[in-house]
Every structure is written in structure tokens, then in C-alpha cells.
Design an enzyme around this catalytic site. Structure first.
Site, PDB file in Angstrom:
ATOM      1  N   ARG A 180      -1.091   1.638   1.326  1.00 54.87           N
ATOM      2  CA  ARG A 180      -0.412   3.003   2.933  1.00 54.87           C
ATOM      3  C   ARG A 180       1.281   2.487   3.117  1.00 54.87           C
ATOM      4  O   ARG A 180       1.996   3.029   3.467  1.00 54.87           O
ATOM      5  CB  ARG A 180      -1.978   3.183   4.135  1.00 54.87           C
ATOM      6  N   PRO A 184      -6.280   1.841  -0.104  1.00 57.22           N
ATOM      7  CA  PRO A 184      -6.294   0.668  -0.074  1.00 57.22           C
ATOM      8  C   PRO A 184      -4.893   0.182   1.882  1.00 57.22           C
ATOM      9  O   PRO A 184      -3.935   1.118   1.818  1.00 57.22           O
ATOM     10  CB  PRO A 184      -5.234  -0.026  -1.333  1.00 57.22           C
ATOM     11  N   TYR A 185      -5.320  -0.756   2.375  1.00 60.65           N
ATOM     12  CA  TYR A 185      -4.440  -1.388   3.369  1.00 60.65           C
ATOM     13  C   TYR A 185      -3.042  -1.069   3.045  1.00 60.65           C
ATOM     14  O   TYR A 185      -1.930  -0.425   3.388  1.00 60.65           O
ATOM     15  CB  TYR A 185      -4.758  -2.336   4.066  1.00 60.65           C
ATOM     16  N   TYR A 186      -3.091  -2.432   2.341  1.00 53.35           N
ATOM     17  CA  TYR A 186      -1.288  -2.883   1.504  1.00 53.35           C
ATOM     18  C   TYR A 186      -0.815  -0.923   0.859  1.00 53.35           C
ATOM     19  O   TYR A 186       0.165  -0.927   0.441  1.00 53.35           O
ATOM     20  CB  TYR A 186      -0.671  -3.259   0.730  1.00 53.35           C
TER      21      TYR A 186
END
Lengths: 141, 118
Positions: free
Chosen positions: A107, A103-105
Site C-alpha cells: 500500500r 501487503p502493508y508496504y
């Protein structure tokens, strides 16, 4: 589920993460120039690549995502890193497989933890111990 | 960048600094033909592959700022001029249908090289 069964499932998932093109050994010295450049290419530079169409979704941030964002900004505010170092770590250093799968967050928080360990603000054993402690606290609730 | 500098709006509606700060002498001026260099990939760059090797022109000078590749490794001493570079969409994407469409992207000076106009 027993621990051994759980680990067996994890190993199956790891098997599915193998890239379509991969060398059966890790001692191949026959990389061509273009292949070398492809491996060195930064994962976040996706502009112009072919992909399937993506469905637009209106989704609010979850609480852990907001916490992650604030944590990373506070670390920058206190001089632990800059936004550019965060991008380098979260969009680039983690490699194609994690870049495309996390997921974006996810990372973001991965890169914050890695940065704190790399710069010796915390040790990896402290981080592991704390992770186990917090996880067991949640599991006992 | 130095936030105390006065911003002005140019014809492209892009905020640009009235004067250049930090002792940076820009290599390019508005209208110059440039292309994005095909630099080697070493651990980190924000130079986009889709624009490499395509000719465009300088649409505006923005500001001097840190080089992202250096900043990403906590080297904050070097400052370079940034530019808005304008490309024709047709030059970027094979089969793009409209002649007049353009796209602009921002680049630090080190990503750019001059194009000799004949």
C-alpha cells in the site's frame, strides 16, 4: 501458460473480490443515509470492528519493504509529500478492497507511485514503460 | 510543533508544552467533559469511530499542531490545540467487565465538542 489463459485466471480472481453487498447496477439512487456514511467511512478506521482473532507472527522486514520505506521517507524529505498525505493515500484513498488485501508496504509503494503521477513528477506512460523495461530485465536473468 | 519549547511531565506522565505557542487559544481545560463529534466523512479523517458520541474528559493539553485532515491535502496553514481525552472503558465497549479501566486517545480541538454537565 498462454496470455489468454493467464488473463482468464485474473478475471476469476477479480470476480472473487466482489463485496458481499453490491448493487447490480451502478445507477442506483436509493442509498439510505447510513449506507452512504458506510461507503464514505475511511477504511483504515478499523477500531471496534468485529474480526477473527489474529495470530501473532514475528517476521523481519523483507528487502523490498525496507526499500519502500526508505523511498517514501526520502520523498517526504525532498518535500514531495508529508506523512499525513502518505497515510491518506495508502490507508484511505485506495479503498476497502485493496486496503484489506494488499501487503502493508504494498500500500505504501502504491501510494508513492500514485502521488508521483498525480503531482506530475512522472507521467503514467513513463511509469508503465519503466515497469515493462525492469520486468523484462528480471525475466531475462 | 515547535520543538524548542520546554517539555514538562504532568501527573499523567504525558509530555506537555509549558506554554502555548503559535497564538492558539485552547477551548478546553483539563477536567472538562467532552465528546467526540460525529463529523461527516469527506475523503479523509483520523477521528476514530469507536470514540464518537462517547463522553470523556480532558486529561491533558498536549500541543498546537496542524490539523491532520488539512495536512493530508497539503494545507499546512491552520494549527489547532491537541488534547488527551480519557474515556471509561465501560462507556466504550458493551459488557466491559472492569469499572476503573480507562483509555486515552489524542484529538485535535475540532474533533471535540463540550458536554453540558447538569
Amino acid at each position: 501458460m498462454s496470455l489468454r489463459t493467464e488473463l482468464g485466471h485474473e478475471r476469476e480472481i477479480i470476480g472473487t473480490l466482489q463485496p458481499a453487498t453490491h448493487s447490480p447496477q451502478n445507477w442506483n439512487y436509493e442509498l439510505t443515509g447510513p449506507q452512504y456514511r458506510a461507503y464514505m467511512h475511511p477504511p483504515h478506521d478499523v477500531g471496534g470492528q468485529f474480526d477473527v482473532s489474529i495470530e501473532h507472527e514475528e517476521k523481519e522486514e523483507e528487502q523490498w519493504e525496507l526499500n519502500t520505506y526508505v523511498t517514501c521517507e526520502v520523498l517526504a524529505w525532498r518535500g514531495a509529500w508529508t506523512a499525513e498525505e502518505r497515510r491518506r493515500r495508502a490507508d484511505n484513498d485506495l479503498g476497502y478492497t485493496m486496503y484489506l488485501g494488499m501487503p502493508y508496504y504494498g500500500r505504501w509503494i502504491w501510494s508513492a507511485a500514485k502521488m508521483l503521477v498525480d503531482k506530475k513528477h512522472i507521467t503514467i506512460t513513463e511509469l508503465m514503460d519503466k515497469f515493462v523495461e525492469v520486468k523484462s530485465r528480471y525475466e531475462s536473468e | 510543533m515547535n520543538q524548542s519549547k520546554v517539555m514538562e511531565q504532568n501527573q499523567n506522565n504525558i509530555g506537555v508544552l509549558e506554554e502555548h505557542s503559535l497564538g492558539v487559544k485552547p477551548r478546553f481545560k483539563v477536567g472538562d467533559r467532552v465528546q467526540i463529534r460525529n463529523m461527516p466523512y469527506f475523503f479523509y479523517t483520523r477521528s476514530q469511530m469507536w470514540a464518537r458520541g462517547v463522553q470523556g474528559s480532558i486529561a491533558a493539553l498536549t500541543y498546537p499542531d496542524l490539523v491532520p485532515e488539512d495536512e493530508a491535502f497539503n494545507v499546512d496553514g491552520r494549527v489547532e490545540q491537541y488534547y488527551i481525552v480519557r474515556f471509561r472503558q465501560k462507556d466504550l465497549w458493551p459488557g466491559y467487565p472492569f469499572d476503573n479501566d480507562t483509555i486515552q486517545t489524542e484529538s485535535p480541538e475540532r474533533w471535540l465538542e463540550p458536554v453540558e454537565t447538569k
